[in-house]
Scaffold this active site. Structure first.
Site, short mmCIF file in Angstrom:
data_model
loop_
_atom_site.label_atom_id
_atom_site.label_comp_id
_atom_site.label_asym_id
_atom_site.label_seq_id
_atom_site.Cartn_x
_atom_site.Cartn_y
_atom_site.Cartn_z
N HIS A 195 50.03 15.36 -0.90
CA HIS A 195 50.58 14.78 -2.13
C HIS A 195 50.31 15.65 -3.37
CE1 HIS A 195 51.37 11.16 0.16
NE2 HIS A 195 50.10 10.99 0.44
O1 RIB Z 1 49.38 8.36 -3.55
C1 RIB Z 1 48.77 9.62 -3.46
C2 RIB Z 1 47.81 9.84 -4.59
O2 RIB Z 1 46.75 8.89 -4.50
C3 RIB Z 1 47.13 11.21 -4.55
O3 RIB Z 1 46.89 11.64 -5.88
C4 RIB Z 1 45.82 10.95 -3.85
O4 RIB Z 1 44.78 11.84 -4.28
C5 RIB Z 1 45.51 9.56 -4.29
O5 RIB Z 1 44.83 9.66 -5.53
#
Ligand code: RIB
Ligand code: CA
Length: 301
Positions: free
Chosen positions: A237
């Site tokens: 992500h």
């Molecule tokens: O949904 C993904 C996000 O949530 C990313 O930033 C991960 O690190 C969590 O914080």
């Protein structure tokens, strides 16, 4: 030509990989890391930012602690994904420098001190610090070059509620303020980040380099494999924020009118397509193989 960037983050396994990528890329001059409670508490995410910088040999970059809680709600605990230490138990050195406090004031002062539009913000966690900057220091917020934030889900299912994603669901009020603020914002939602996936072969590629940042990134993603179930790959992500910042041409963006669900239901923090909402630039397409190649190239250099 490198861009000056501040990374606002809640490290966090994928945050750590994203930060290591930014530190390895000539596209960025990281001038500071501001921390926000999210994946785990503020003390731990702040320590982790210092640990990541120590591993990368960059204790010169300041770590500035920010919000210890969302603006008006109780946050989430994601230790089941990121581990009790927030970094999947992967071995990191201790920080080599003490963190500062007052991230929002530091952000404002930094933006006022640098030429207009010359500093970008790469946001990897809940948007609490950014919302407080907008509310308390609007003139400084107006000087942001680009703000690129991992958050939300458009057509993709959520990872907190049916349609809500962690970073926005952790602080819906902050997300609402930032979406409405008219900042030069680009959102990187789950619709894109779930297409950028690390397989075990990818981890082997990173490990074959023997480069410390690549080795520890492979260990971090491996921990991610351990802590989440099913599937032969894991989504990366937060690295998508840096990958977009360096190579926006590898992504496709749409302008989408959006509001944020600030109710108390299961989908609090969800993005809602709404003609009356603010038009936000949202990355909806990505050349996944090309961005994974770029990530590996930087981490193994
Ligand atoms: O949904 C993904 C996000 O949530 C990313 O930033 C991960 O690190 C969590 O914080
Ligand atoms: Ca994060």
């Amino acid at each position: 030509m490198s861009r000056k960037v501040v990374i606002d983050t809640d490290p966090g396994i994928d945050d750590a990989v994203a930060i290591l990528f930014a530190l390895a890329s000539p596209a960025f001059e990281v001038i500071g890391i501001t921390t926000v409670a999210g994946n785990i508490g503020l003390t731990t995410v702040t320590r982790n930012a210092g640990r990541i910088l120590a591993l990368a040999g960059r204790p010169d970059i300041p770590v500035i602690a920010g919000a210890a809680a969302p603006m008006s709600r109780k946050g989430f605990d994601t230790t089941e994904i990121h581990g009790d230490d927030g970094l999947g138990g992967v071995s990191f050195p201790e920080p080599l420098a003490a963190p500062l406090g007052g991230a929002v004031e530091w952000l404002a002062e930094t933006l006022l001190r640098h030429p207009f539009g010359s500093v970008d913000i790469l946001a990897l966690g809940p948007l609490t610090n950014i919302a407080r900057l907008v509310r308390g220091h609007p003139a400084a917020a107006g000087r942001i070059g680009r703000i690129i934030a991992m958050g939300g889900a458009i057509d993709e299912r959520g990872n907190i509620g049916p349609h809500s994603e962690f970073n926005l669901a952790a602080d819906p009020e902050a997300a609402d303020i930032v979406i409405r603020a008219g900042l030069p914002l680009v959102l990187i939602p789950l619709d894109v980040t779930r297409k950028v996936r690390a397989t075990r072969d990818y981890l082997a590629l990173l490990r074959a380099s023997g480069v410390p940042s690549a080795l520890v990134s492979a260990d971090l993603i491996d921990a991610y494999f351990q802590s989440t179930t099913g599937g032969e790959s894991r989504p990366l992500h937060d690295p998508c924020v840096m990958l977009y910042a360096e190579r926006p041409d590898l992504f496709g963006v749409d302008g989408i009118a959006l509001t944020v669900d600030v109710g108390d239901g299961v989908d609090a923090g969800a993005l809602v397509r709404d003609g009356a909402g603010a038009t936000v630039t949202v990355a909806m397409r990505v050349e996944a193989a090309a961005v994974l190649d770029l990530l590996a190239a930087r981490l193994t250099a």
